[in-house]
Each structure stands twice: as C-alpha cells, then as structure tokens.
Design a protein around this motif. Structure first.
Motif, PDB file in Angstrom:
ATOM      1  N   CYS A  21      -5.193   1.973  -1.020  1.00 14.27           N
ATOM      2  CA  CYS A  21      -5.598   1.787   0.581  1.00 14.27           C
ATOM      3  C   CYS A  21      -6.107   0.524   0.560  1.00 14.27           C
ATOM      4  O   CYS A  21      -7.047  -0.077   0.376  1.00 14.27           O
ATOM      5  N   LEU A  22      -5.449  -0.414   1.588  1.00 15.11           N
ATOM      6  CA  LEU A  22      -5.842  -1.711   2.031  1.00 15.11           C
ATOM      7  C   LEU A  22      -6.658  -1.996   3.188  1.00 15.11           C
ATOM      8  O   LEU A  22      -6.961  -2.757   3.808  1.00 15.11           O
ATOM      9  N   CYS A  75       0.830  -1.055   0.154  1.00 12.08           N
ATOM     10  CA  CYS A  75       0.081   0.136   0.158  1.00 12.08           C
ATOM     11  C   CYS A  75       1.042   1.227   0.274  1.00 12.08           C
ATOM     12  O   CYS A  75       1.706   1.335   0.937  1.00 12.08           O
ATOM     13  N   ALA A  94      -6.308  -0.801   6.181  1.00 13.68           N
ATOM     14  CA  ALA A  94      -5.274  -1.141   7.606  1.00 13.68           C
ATOM     15  C   ALA A  94      -4.527   0.118   7.861  1.00 13.68           C
ATOM     16  O   ALA A  94      -3.357   0.185   8.091  1.00 13.68           O
ATOM     17  N   CYS A  95      -5.202   1.329   7.568  1.00 12.25           N
ATOM     18  CA  CYS A  95      -4.287   2.513   7.789  1.00 12.25           C
ATOM     19  C   CYS A  95      -3.570   2.760   8.955  1.00 12.25           C
ATOM     20  O   CYS A  95      -2.802   3.728   9.322  1.00 12.25           O
ATOM     21  N   SER A 134      -1.722   7.244   4.074  1.00  9.62           N
ATOM     22  CA  SER A 134      -1.282   6.931   5.594  1.00  9.62           C
ATOM     23  C   SER A 134      -0.074   6.044   5.600  1.00  9.62           C
ATOM     24  O   SER A 134       0.965   6.351   6.338  1.00  9.62           O
ATOM     25  N   CYS A 135      -0.122   5.012   4.684  1.00  9.03           N
ATOM     26  CA  CYS A 135       1.288   4.206   4.548  1.00  9.03           C
ATOM     27  C   CYS A 135       2.476   5.292   3.959  1.00  9.03           C
ATOM     28  O   CYS A 135       3.536   5.044   4.320  1.00  9.03           O
TER      29      CYS A 135
HETATM   30  S1  FES Z   1      -3.114   3.833   3.499  1.00  9.51           S
HETATM   31 FE1  FES Z   1      -2.317   2.038   3.571  1.00  9.51          FE
HETATM   32  S2  FES Z   1      -3.982   0.816   4.420  1.00  9.51           S
HETATM   33 FE2  FES Z   1      -4.681   2.773   4.191  1.00  9.51          FE
END
Ligand code: FES
Length: 217
Positions: A180-181, A139, A183-184, A143-144
C-alpha cells in the motif's frame, strides 16, 4: 480537457496531470532552492530519494554531497540516527544501495556493517540492486487490487517487455509490485521514482511511459 485530468491523476493527492513537471507541482521556489549541497540544514532530510539521473559508480559523499551529509548529521543527536537519510542520499547518488555502499555508510556513521545491512534490507524503499532510470512501483494491495491493479501491473510489464524487477533493454524501466502506497482513494496508485501517479488504468500505461522517456523525469 483530457480524460486524464478528469480522473485526477495527481502527484501525491494534488490535482494534477501526468505531464506536470516537479516545478509545476511543487512550485519553482521549492525546486529552485533545493541545491545539491542541501541548502538550509532543516531541508536536508527532505530530498527526493529516487532520481532518474544517477551513476552506480559515482563517488559517495564527495563535494556537495559531503556537505549535505555533514548538514544531515547536525539534524540528529547522534550519528546512528542519521542512518535512514544517509542511505537515501547514497541511493540518490548511485540509484541503489550495494553491500559496498552499506559498508561505507557503516564506516561514516560508526556502526557495525551488520546493523546497516539489517536496516537497509528491512525497508523496501532502498534498492538492493540496480534498477532502471525509472523505478515503477505498482501498488497491488487490497484497494488497488480490487480496482484492477493486476491489469495495470501486467500492462507495465508487457509494455516495457520486462519481468518483475528486471531492467528493460534500454536501461529505462524496472517494474515492481509495491505494498500500500497510502493513496488508497486513488486506485490504482503507481509510484515512479519519487512521484505518484493515481487512478492509473492499463490504457494510461503507454502514455505514461512515453512521457517519461520524452521529458526524462
Ligand atoms: S491499496 Fe493501493 S495505495 Fe493503498
């Protein structure tokens, strides 16, 4: 307790470790009662859609897979509604969904080829070409990304000696970017086949790859 365990690198949010097996995380009963032919019809749409063991040339929907397909059909009011799980079943068997596979699915569900191609190409979860035994989806969404996903991606690419989307020379790995998976809260999240690895850092990458090769899942 290892460093990995402290950072909760779980399976879809479970408190876990990178070396847990599916049986350990989901329970022996769950895994043990998930036969190829689908078991109870209610369970047929809930199978893992990416497994390490598959064959791009394998016959589609024969033997136990034919049985599972028939059970899938009983879950929906009309055939076309079974399209997504049918494609997932095809991918489970062959590892990707080729144009030939799409045509076969269209035939089975009485749908136009173009309709099946449109649906398959819309969802990134369906591999349109062959991938390695382990499909590594890093991801790189916001967030990641803020927590170093680009470095994790680079570590997977350099350690497997591949470019994005390429199959490694040993046939084991394909690395891709994912949106996005969901799991942010555990960045960087990486999905490998059907399993989540959370809080992954570049330093974890060799460890994860070694374990995949060792245990084959
Ligand atoms: S941004 Fe990576 S899981 Fe949501």
């Amino acid at each position: 307790m290892s460093d990995l365990r402290v950072r909760n690198p779980g399976w879809a949010g479970n408190t876990g470790e990178f070396d847990l097996t599916e049986e350990q995380v989901r329970g022996d009963d769950f895994v043990g009662t998930r036969p190829v032919e689908g078991g109870h019809p209610a369970a047929t749409p809930s199978y893992a859609y990416m497994r390490a063991e598959r064959d791009p040339e394998a016959p589609l929907f024969e033997g136990p897979y034919a049985e599972r397909f028939e059970k899938l059909l009983t879950r929906y009011p009309e055939k076309r509604a079974a399209l997504l799980p049918t494609l997932a079943l095809a991918q489970e068997v062959r590892g990707h969904v080729s144009p030939e596979t799409m045509a076969r699915v269209a035939e089975l569900l009485d749908l136009p080829d173009a309709y099946v191609r449109g649906v398959t190409s819309f969802y990134t979860m369906y591999n349109k070409r062959e991938v390695g035994r382990f499909l590594i989806q890093v991801c790189t969404n916001i967030s990641c990304n803020l927590c170093g996903a680009d470095d994790v991606l680079e570590a997977f690419l350099s350690t497997t000696d591949t470019e994005l989307g390429e199959i490694s020379k040993d046939g084991d790995f394909t690395v891709v970017e994912a949106e996005c998976l969901a799991a942010c809260g555990f960045p960087t999240c990486v999905q490998i086949n059907s399993r989540y690895y959370e809080n992954v850092t570049p330093a974890d990458v060799p460890n994860i790859l070694d374990r995949l090769k060792e245990r084959g899942e």
